[in-house]
Design an enzyme around this catalytic site. Structure first.
Site, PDB file in Angstrom:
ATOM      1  N   THR A 134       0.835  -1.289  -0.008  1.00 55.31           N
ATOM      2  CA  THR A 134      -0.010   0.093  -0.100  1.00 55.31           C
ATOM      3  C   THR A 134       0.836   1.323   0.019  1.00 55.31           C
ATOM      4  O   THR A 134       2.126   1.324   0.306  1.00 55.31           O
ATOM      5  CB  THR A 134      -0.930   0.078   1.211  1.00 55.31           C
ATOM      6  OG1 THR A 134      -1.393   1.277   1.494  1.00 55.31           O
ATOM      7  CG2 THR A 134       0.011  -0.335   2.504  1.00 55.31           C
ATOM      8  N   ASP A 135       0.201   2.393  -0.469  1.00 54.10           N
ATOM      9  CA  ASP A 135       1.038   3.586  -0.336  1.00 54.10           C
ATOM     10  C   ASP A 135       0.960   4.208   1.153  1.00 54.10           C
ATOM     11  O   ASP A 135       1.754   5.025   1.467  1.00 54.10           O
ATOM     12  CB  ASP A 135       0.160   4.829  -1.220  1.00 54.10           C
ATOM     13  CG  ASP A 135      -1.182   4.936  -0.874  1.00 54.10           C
ATOM     14  OD1 ASP A 135      -1.788   4.230  -0.034  1.00 54.10           O
ATOM     15  OD2 ASP A 135      -1.953   5.849  -1.544  1.00 54.10           O
ATOM     16  N   GLU A 136       0.204   3.355   2.180  1.00 57.03           N
ATOM     17  CA  GLU A 136       0.143   3.974   3.288  1.00 57.03           C
ATOM     18  C   GLU A 136       1.560   4.005   3.866  1.00 57.03           C
ATOM     19  O   GLU A 136       1.698   4.470   5.003  1.00 57.03           O
ATOM     20  CB  GLU A 136      -0.895   3.485   4.018  1.00 57.03           C
ATOM     21  CG  GLU A 136      -2.256   3.471   3.433  1.00 57.03           C
ATOM     22  CD  GLU A 136      -3.415   3.405   4.257  1.00 57.03           C
ATOM     23  OE1 GLU A 136      -3.287   3.330   5.401  1.00 57.03           O
ATOM     24  OE2 GLU A 136      -4.563   3.160   3.678  1.00 57.03           O
ATOM     25  N   TYR A 181      -1.836  -0.441  10.897  1.00 63.63           N
ATOM     26  CA  TYR A 181      -2.113  -1.366   9.730  1.00 63.63           C
ATOM     27  C   TYR A 181      -0.614  -0.944   8.816  1.00 63.63           C
ATOM     28  O   TYR A 181      -0.160  -1.882   8.164  1.00 63.63           O
ATOM     29  CB  TYR A 181      -3.410  -0.770   8.990  1.00 63.63           C
ATOM     30  CG  TYR A 181      -3.328  -1.067   7.610  1.00 63.63           C
ATOM     31  CD1 TYR A 181      -3.388  -2.408   7.163  1.00 63.63           C
ATOM     32  CD2 TYR A 181      -3.056  -0.163   6.576  1.00 63.63           C
ATOM     33  CE1 TYR A 181      -3.374  -2.538   5.700  1.00 63.63           C
ATOM     34  CE2 TYR A 181      -3.212  -0.071   5.311  1.00 63.63           C
ATOM     35  CZ  TYR A 181      -3.190  -1.600   4.814  1.00 63.63           C
ATOM     36  OH  TYR A 181      -3.197  -2.089   3.527  1.00 63.63           O
ATOM     37  N   LYS A 234       2.283  -3.405   7.476  1.00 62.27           N
ATOM     38  CA  LYS A 234       2.620  -3.443   5.988  1.00 62.27           C
ATOM     39  C   LYS A 234       3.971  -3.134   5.660  1.00 62.27           C
ATOM     40  O   LYS A 234       4.604  -3.688   4.631  1.00 62.27           O
ATOM     41  CB  LYS A 234       1.555  -2.837   5.091  1.00 62.27           C
ATOM     42  CG  LYS A 234       0.141  -3.241   5.145  1.00 62.27           C
ATOM     43  CD  LYS A 234       0.002  -4.559   4.479  1.00 62.27           C
ATOM     44  CE  LYS A 234       0.122  -4.730   2.973  1.00 62.27           C
ATOM     45  NZ  LYS A 234      -0.362  -5.873   2.561  1.00 62.27           N
TER      46      LYS A 234
HETATM   47  P1  NAD Z   1      -9.711  -7.673   2.201  1.00 66.91           P
HETATM   48  O1  NAD Z   1      -9.700  -7.248   3.694  1.00 66.91           O
HETATM   49  O2  NAD Z   1     -10.833  -7.403   1.263  1.00 66.91           O
HETATM   50  O3  NAD Z   1      -9.300  -9.090   2.029  1.00 66.91           O
HETATM   51  C1  NAD Z   1      -8.031  -9.903   2.764  1.00 66.91           C
HETATM   52  C2  NAD Z   1      -8.349 -11.303   2.649  1.00 66.91           C
HETATM   53  O4  NAD Z   1      -7.358 -12.049   3.337  1.00 66.91           O
HETATM   54  C3  NAD Z   1      -9.603 -11.973   2.828  1.00 66.91           C
HETATM   55  O5  NAD Z   1     -10.120 -12.605   1.908  1.00 66.91           O
HETATM   56  C4  NAD Z   1      -9.219 -12.531   4.339  1.00 66.91           C
HETATM   57  O6  NAD Z   1      -9.939 -13.694   4.618  1.00 66.91           O
HETATM   58  C5  NAD Z   1      -7.711 -12.950   3.981  1.00 66.91           C
HETATM   59  N1  NAD Z   1      -6.847 -13.486   5.243  1.00 66.91           N
HETATM   60  C6  NAD Z   1      -7.068 -12.480   6.188  1.00 66.91           C
HETATM   61  N2  NAD Z   1      -6.071 -12.944   6.980  1.00 66.91           N
HETATM   62  C7  NAD Z   1      -5.411 -14.155   6.429  1.00 66.91           C
HETATM   63  C8  NAD Z   1      -4.729 -15.407   6.900  1.00 66.91           C
HETATM   64  N3  NAD Z   1      -3.907 -15.029   8.327  1.00 66.91           N
HETATM   65  N4  NAD Z   1      -4.528 -16.440   5.988  1.00 66.91           N
HETATM   66  C9  NAD Z   1      -5.192 -16.286   5.010  1.00 66.91           C
HETATM   67  N5  NAD Z   1      -5.932 -15.411   4.575  1.00 66.91           N
HETATM   68  C10 NAD Z   1      -6.080 -14.313   5.416  1.00 66.91           C
HETATM   69  O7  NAD Z   1      -8.335  -6.723   1.594  1.00 66.91           O
HETATM   70  P2  NAD Z   1      -8.119  -6.107   0.331  1.00 66.91           P
HETATM   71  O8  NAD Z   1      -8.754  -4.656   0.339  1.00 66.91           O
HETATM   72  O9  NAD Z   1      -8.617  -6.857  -0.886  1.00 66.91           O
HETATM   73  O10 NAD Z   1      -6.774  -6.073   0.279  1.00 66.91           O
HETATM   74  C11 NAD Z   1      -5.878  -7.169  -0.377  1.00 66.91           C
HETATM   75  C12 NAD Z   1      -4.295  -6.526  -0.400  1.00 66.91           C
HETATM   76  O11 NAD Z   1      -4.143  -5.365  -0.819  1.00 66.91           O
HETATM   77  C13 NAD Z   1      -3.967  -6.212   1.066  1.00 66.91           C
HETATM   78  O12 NAD Z   1      -2.457  -6.927   1.348  1.00 66.91           O
HETATM   79  C14 NAD Z   1      -3.840  -4.611   1.397  1.00 66.91           C
HETATM   80  O13 NAD Z   1      -3.018  -4.550   2.407  1.00 66.91           O
HETATM   81  C15 NAD Z   1      -3.465  -4.399  -0.093  1.00 66.91           C
HETATM   82  N6  NAD Z   1      -3.990  -3.217  -0.455  1.00 66.91           N
HETATM   83  C16 NAD Z   1      -5.350  -2.758  -0.497  1.00 66.91           C
HETATM   84  C17 NAD Z   1      -5.621  -1.580  -0.923  1.00 66.91           C
HETATM   85  C18 NAD Z   1      -7.304  -1.135  -0.673  1.00 66.91           C
HETATM   86  O14 NAD Z   1      -7.589   0.099  -1.175  1.00 66.91           O
HETATM   87  N7  NAD Z   1      -8.144  -2.014  -0.366  1.00 66.91           N
HETATM   88  C19 NAD Z   1      -4.838  -0.763  -1.313  1.00 66.91           C
HETATM   89  C20 NAD Z   1      -3.469  -1.027  -1.616  1.00 66.91           C
HETATM   90  C21 NAD Z   1      -3.047  -2.111  -1.065  1.00 66.91           C
HETATM   91  O1  TDX Z   2     -16.744   5.724   7.473  1.00 68.66           O
HETATM   92  C1  TDX Z   2     -15.822   6.568   6.937  1.00 68.66           C
HETATM   93  N1  TDX Z   2     -15.478   7.692   6.819  1.00 68.66           N
HETATM   94  C2  TDX Z   2     -14.460   8.320   6.468  1.00 68.66           C
HETATM   95  O2  TDX Z   2     -14.599   9.737   6.337  1.00 68.66           O
HETATM   96  C3  TDX Z   2     -14.725   5.648   6.378  1.00 68.66           C
HETATM   97  C4  TDX Z   2     -14.702   4.138   6.543  1.00 68.66           C
HETATM   98  C5  TDX Z   2     -13.547   6.313   6.070  1.00 68.66           C
HETATM   99  N2  TDX Z   2     -13.532   7.543   5.904  1.00 68.66           N
HETATM  100  C6  TDX Z   2     -12.241   8.311   5.619  1.00 68.66           C
HETATM  101  C7  TDX Z   2     -10.868   7.841   6.131  1.00 68.66           C
HETATM  102  C8  TDX Z   2      -9.985   8.023   4.871  1.00 68.66           C
HETATM  103  O3  TDX Z   2      -9.488   9.339   4.562  1.00 68.66           O
HETATM  104  O4  TDX Z   2     -12.359   7.964   3.922  1.00 68.66           O
HETATM  105  C9  TDX Z   2     -10.939   7.703   3.448  1.00 68.66           C
HETATM  106  C10 TDX Z   2     -10.927   6.231   3.204  1.00 68.66           C
HETATM  107  O5  TDX Z   2     -11.087   5.268   4.068  1.00 68.66           O
HETATM  108  P1  TDX Z   2     -10.973   3.704   3.954  1.00 68.66           P
HETATM  109  O6  TDX Z   2     -11.819   3.338   2.843  1.00 68.66           O
HETATM  110  O7  TDX Z   2     -10.925   3.372   5.388  1.00 68.66           O
HETATM  111  O8  TDX Z   2      -9.407   3.558   3.506  1.00 68.66           O
HETATM  112  P2  TDX Z   2      -7.868   4.187   3.859  1.00 68.66           P
HETATM  113  O9  TDX Z   2      -7.781   4.159   5.378  1.00 68.66           O
HETATM  114  O10 TDX Z   2      -7.639   5.301   2.985  1.00 68.66           O
HETATM  115  O11 TDX Z   2      -7.077   2.816   3.538  1.00 68.66           O
HETATM  116  C11 TDX Z   2      -7.346   1.958   2.190  1.00 68.66           C
HETATM  117  O12 TDX Z   2      -6.383   2.434   1.344  1.00 68.66           O
HETATM  118  C12 TDX Z   2      -5.181   1.962   1.391  1.00 68.66           C
HETATM  119  C13 TDX Z   2      -7.343   0.503   2.433  1.00 68.66           C
HETATM  120  O13 TDX Z   2      -8.427   0.171   3.370  1.00 68.66           O
HETATM  121  C14 TDX Z   2      -6.041  -0.087   2.881  1.00 68.66           C
HETATM  122  O14 TDX Z   2      -6.153  -1.475   3.037  1.00 68.66           O
HETATM  123  C15 TDX Z   2      -5.108   0.246   1.599  1.00 68.66           C
HETATM  124  O15 TDX Z   2      -3.838   0.098   2.213  1.00 68.66           O
END
Ligand code: NAD
Ligand code: TDX
Length: 344
Positions: A123-125, A148, A152
């Site tokens: 992630t960019d975080e 988190y 990561k």
């Molecule tokens: P998600 O929470 O939707 O899915 C995570 C999956 O991992 C789930 O299916 C869960 O059951 C599985 N999991 C969790 N713990 C586990 C374990 N111990 N063993 C096996 N499986 C396990 O997450 P996502 O949003 O699909 O994110 C996927 C990846 O991408 C993550 O590594 C996250 O950090 C990264 N990422 C997400 C975003 C975003 O915006 N969602 C952005 C950048 C990077």
């Molecule tokens: O109810 C909400 N109200 C609100 O204002 C929620 C859930 C979020 N927010 C804000 C927080 C953030 O500034 O919106 C923005 C986006 O929040 P999230 O959807 O929780 O995402 P963020 O915290 O930015 O992280 C996501 O992007 C990077 C993913 O959850 C991470 O897994 C990924 O790495």
């Protein structure tokens, strides 16, 4: 190629599995997923009986399961993680275990099995929070600020260490906020869409001026695919949407597209330590992989809203299940109030 996709029953993993089977008609995909609250086998139901798809329920921290599956794989694409920042603030233990220990368990198994190719999804975080100017890129210093992102960042370092120390063939991608189908309705976009479909307000944190760079999940999956097949070993690739929005602006777009007014916004107490701005410079991925984001935001958000409208039973089951308890702890049974941050 035989690809082991960890976390393939979650949001991005599910999209990646469908992308791979569609784009690479000879590839075989095995999903390893523990089916935590965020994993949903229903996502993969259309693949039941598919000749090139297998599902294995298991934990990435379980050496035995990981070893067995990696033995039969040419590559691992590692999505499995605890992924929600708010949950990591409430309790970081699962984040430390899955995101750090799970990643090292996979790296060790890859090494023991003749250096299986490993792509790490990050992630960019991990880069912290930007001021009003500038963009993150592959050279940005690490400065994670939530449990988190710290977990990561630790995983990224372990992957890089496996390359430098053992020459394990790895690549890493750091990507901005994803949106699209199958996203668990705790993240901003699906939470707000589904709340509005239920007639509930949308909880906007703080002043709503935090900025995220939204990328459609299909663009992200294409990027990972390219990094896996054409990336240089040991290198990192940043994928962004070139699509910065304040949360307030994004909320107004969702409200407008769904026919609601600003009265549906509920300003709530800010997230502790809330990063102000993320934005990515994808120039390296564009130059070296020929990748660029293709889904225009307005098209992507309309398609995403339409997906949640069409798949109501999918998210209603989630919102009425175990997730309900978590959500109501934050917002109350009516889904509209949020307890004050004890520090304010
Ligand atoms: P998600 O929470 O939707 O899915 C995570 C999956 O991992 C789930 O299916 C869960 O059951 C599985 N999991 C969790 N713990 C586990 C374990 N111990 N063993 C096996 N499986 C396990 O997450 P996502 O949003 O699909 O994110 C996927 C990846 O991408 C993550 O590594 C996250 O950090 C990264 N990422 C997400 C975003 C975003 O915006 N969602 C952005 C950048 C990077
Ligand atoms: O109810 C909400 N109200 C609100 O204002 C929620 C859930 C979020 N927010 C804000 C927080 C953030 O500034 O919106 C923005 C986006 O929040 P999230 O959807 O929780 O995402 P963020 O915290 O930015 O992280 C996501 O992007 C990077 C993913 O959850 C991470 O897994 C990924 O790495």
């Amino acid at each position: 190629m035989r690809i082991l996709v960890t976390g393939g029953a979650g949001f991005i993993g599910t999209n990646f599995v469908f992308h791979t089977l569609r784009a690479h008609p000879r590839d075989e995909v095995t999903v390893l997923d523990a089916l935590t609250y965020a994993g949903n086998l229903e996502n993969l139901k259309p693949l039941e009986g598919h000749p090139r798809f297998t599902f294995a329920k298991g934990d990435v921290c379980d050496r035995g399961v990981v070893e067995t599956l990696i033995r039969g794989s040419d590559a691992v694409v590692h999505f499995a993680a605890e992924s929600h920042v708010d949950r990591s603030i409430a309790d970081a233990s699962a984040f430390v275990r899955t995101n750090i220990l799970g990643t090292q368990t996979l790296l060790d198994a890859c090494r023991r099995n003749a250096n299986v190719r490993f792509h790490h999804v990050s992630t960019d975080e991990v880069f912290g929070s930007l001021g009003p100017k500038g963009l993150f890129n592959e050279s940005s210093p690490y400065d994670p600020r939530s449990p988190y992102s710290a977990s990561k960042a630790a995983a990224d370092h372990l992957v890089r260490a496996a390359w430098h120390t053992h020459r394990l063939p790895v690549t890493i991608s750091n990507t901005s906020n994803n949106y699209g189908p199958f996203c668990f309705p705790e993240k901003l976009i699906p939470l707000f869409i589904t709340n509005l479909l239920e007639g509930k307000k949308v909880p906007l944190y703080g002043d709503g001026m935090n900025i995220r760079d939204w990328i459609h999940v299909e663009d992200h999956c294409r990027g990972i695919d390219l990094a896996l097949r054409h990336g240089t070993l040991g290198e990192t690739y940043c994928f962004g949407g070139r699509n910065e929005r304040t949360n307030a602006e994004l909320t107004e777009i969702i409200l407008f597209e769904m026919g609601f007014g600003k009265e549906m916004i509920l300003p709530v107490t800010d997230r502790p330590g809330h990063d102000r701005r993320y934005a990515i410079d994808s120039a390296k991925a564009e130059r070296t992989l020929g990748w660029h984001p293709e889904v225009p935001f307005i098209v992507g958000i309309r398609k995403t809203i339409a997906w949640y409208v069409a798949n109501r039973p999918w998210w209603e089951r989630i919102k009425s299940g175990a997730y309900r308890e978590y959500y109501e702890k934050q917002y109350g049974a009516g889904g509209v109030t949020r307890p004050q941050d004890p520090r304010t």
